[in-house]
Structure formats: C-alpha cells, structure tokens
Write an enzyme that holds these catalytic residues in place. Structure first.
Site, PDB file in Angstrom:
ATOM      1  N   SER A 163       0.834  -1.201   0.000  1.00 23.57           N
ATOM      2  CA  SER A 163       0.000   0.000   0.000  1.00 23.57           C
ATOM      3  C   SER A 163       0.870   1.253   0.000  1.00 23.57           C
ATOM      4  CB  SER A 163      -0.956  -0.041   1.188  1.00 23.57           C
ATOM      5  OG  SER A 163      -2.085   0.776   0.966  1.00 23.57           O
ATOM      6  N   LYS A 165     -20.611  18.069   8.390  1.00 20.91           N
ATOM      7  CA  LYS A 165     -19.592  18.415   9.387  1.00 20.91           C
ATOM      8  C   LYS A 165     -19.349  17.279  10.373  1.00 20.91           C
ATOM      9  CE  LYS A 165     -16.589  20.888  11.473  1.00 20.91           C
ATOM     10  NZ  LYS A 165     -15.260  21.033  10.872  1.00 20.91           N
TER      11      LYS A 165
END
Length: 323
Positions: free
Chosen positions: A138, A190
């Site tokens: 990765s 949010k």
C-alpha cells in the site's frame, strides 16, 4: 629507628592509591571513548571517518504517518525519513540511497511527503534503490514506485495498491447503553464519520469520491515511476497483496534479492567503483538505546504514550484514510 620504621608504609600506600586512581581514570576514558564511538556510529557519522563513496541506508519500518513520533515504536514518520534523505543528499560523499522498507502502509499524505524527498534526491543526481523486506504494501509501495530500482524477496508481501477510508458506526451500542448525542453543526457533512451514527447516502458518495481521488494519485505515481500505462496499473491495482515473485512478473519489482544486493545495485547506479562505505542513517543501535528512543523506557511508551502520539490518526473523528 622506631620513627623511621613507622613512617615507611605511608609512601607505599600513597603509591598504591595513585595507581588505583590512574586505573580508574583510564577505565572512565575508555568507557567515554566507546560511548562516543557508539553514538557517532549510531547516527550515521561513521561514514565521515573515511573518504570513499558512500551508500546511505534508511529504514522505513512500521505504519507510515506524518507527525513527530519517537522511532522504534512501530511507526515510520515521513518527517524522520525525509530528514534522513535530506542528510544523505547533503553529504557530498553519498552517491546513492537505499530505503529498506518493512511497512504495511499507512497515511497517503505521509507517502506523498516521502515521495517528494525521493524525487528531490534524484534531481540532485542521487539514485534511490528500494529493498523490500517482509512487507512493502500500500503506502509503502507508493514510496517505492518512484525509485530507480526495486529489489524484493520472493516471499515479500507487496502491492495492495488502493485506498480505504474506514468509518465506525457504534449507534446500536450507544442505544443499548442509553447514550444520547446532541450535535449542533454548521453543515450537513460536518459530523460525517461520527461513531454515533452511520453515513447518509450523500456522505457515502462523498467518501467514494475522496477515496477515488487518492487512488488516482496512487495509480498516477506508479504509472510514472514504473513506466506503465494507467490502464495497466489499474488492471492490477484492486487492493490485493502480491508476493515479490509475482510483483516482478507484473512489473512492480525489478529483481529478487536482499538488502546487500540492493546496496550493490545502489553503488552501481551511483557510479561507485570498488566496495562502498555503507552508512546506516537510522538503524537501531546502542547509541539509540542509550539515548532512550528505543530503550526500556520505550516499553512504557508503547502503551499509553504511543496511543497519545498517534491518536490523531488512529482515533480520527473523521474516519481513517489508509493506503
């Protein structure tokens, strides 16, 4: 007669004491000298004792993060790696760099910071060779792709090309425990990633876009670094792990070999004739143990304090993006 006889042992005793003091001083000087040598060698200064061309070896070991985290605690920070690359490039005697990678990946941002330093080193004419150990997957492959040459072991775990964003929904647990939340927010997204609820469809779509954006950057880096088309990269970039042997067949790795093969290759690419002087920039050594970064005090750090160091990433209220 009596007075002469009684006073004769005194000089003899003083002489013995003087010899003892000299022995103690010499022993202390030896200890200080050995300690100083250990410190110099531990921080990579041993290469400055000679004039031969050098290969700098820098370890990338543990989960990759940004941030200021003491080494030896299971994390590899882009700050430390980048600093060591810079130090190697600034040393006029360093002709090449080897990154010894043992990492499952981590933060895409950390990988991008390291890639930037690798490219700067190459621009200065210092080739970079990757030596993959147990794992270089990765984000750890992210930093490997732009290198001039990649060497892995046949059983190295590498690849895992992709990005994942992890969210935790604990709303059922909170309901069972009678925990309620009131969230006052300025925008609908949010509190996205809050463990008190799952994601809305809009938030899922946004998460997919963010992951795809990071994934495209990852693919572009591999395509450029490995001289492949984006289509070829995407055909093998589905997140799966490859052995080093398979990675070589796919063009993700150049050669099978160990750290010392990588050092030899780096010396070759750096134009070094004869045996290079190898400088281990951040290897665990006696000096690092003495200075505490990897000492027994780290055992205490390895629980509560380490969690505090990495809580911003491991316990992110916005979920955790990993490559």
């Amino acid at each position: 007669m009596d007075s002469n006889t009684s006073s004769s042992p005194v000089p003899e005793k003083k002489k013995r004491n003087h010899i003892s003091y000299v022995v103690v001083v010499i022993a202390l000087l030896l200890v200080i000298g050995v300690s100083m040598m250990a410190i110099f060698y531990g921080f990579g200064f041993e290469g400055d004792l000679g004039t031969s061309d050098k290969v700098a070896v820098i370890y990338v070991q543990g989960t990759m993060l940004t941030g200021n985290i003491p080494s030896g605690l299971g994390y590899a920070t882009s700050e430390e790696i980048s600093e060591n690359i810079q130090r190697a490039v600034e040393d006029e005697q360093v002709s090449a760099i080897v990154l010894r990678v043992n990492s499952p990946g981590g933060s895409p941002a950390a990988a991008q910071e390291v890639v930037g330093e690798i490219q700067k080193a190459q621009e200065e004419g210092v080739p970079v060779v990757i030596s993959m150990g147990d794992m270089a997957a990765s984000a750890a492959y992210y930093i490997s792709a732009p290198a001039d040459y990649i060497i892995a072991n046949p059983s190295t775990s590498t690849g895992s090309i992709g990005v994942i964003w992890i969210f935790q929904n604990m709303s059922a647990f909170y309901e069972e425990e009678g925990v309620e939340f009131y969230i006052s927010k300025s925008g609908e997204l949010k509190d996205m990633g809050g463990s008190w609820r799952g994601l809305t469809d809009e938030e899922k779509e946004h998460a997919d876009r963010v992951v795809l954006e990071s994934y495209e950057d990852f693919v572009a880096q591999i395509a450029e670094g490995r001289n492949m088309t984006r289509g070829d990269v995407k055909a093998i970039a589905d997140g799966r792990i490859y052995t080093g042997k398979t990675a070589k067949e796919l063009g993700l790795v150049d050669e099978m070999g160990n750290l010392y093969d990588a050092i030899d290759k780096a010396a070759e690419l750096g134009g070094i004739e004869g045996e290079p002087r190898v400088v281990y920039m951040n290897r665990a050594t006696l000096s690092r143990l003495l200075l505490g970064s990897e000492s027994s005090s780290s055992d205490a750090l390895s629980s509560d304090a380490v969690r505090q160091f990495v809580s911003y990433y491991e316990e992110s209220p916005y979920g955790k993006i990993q490559a």
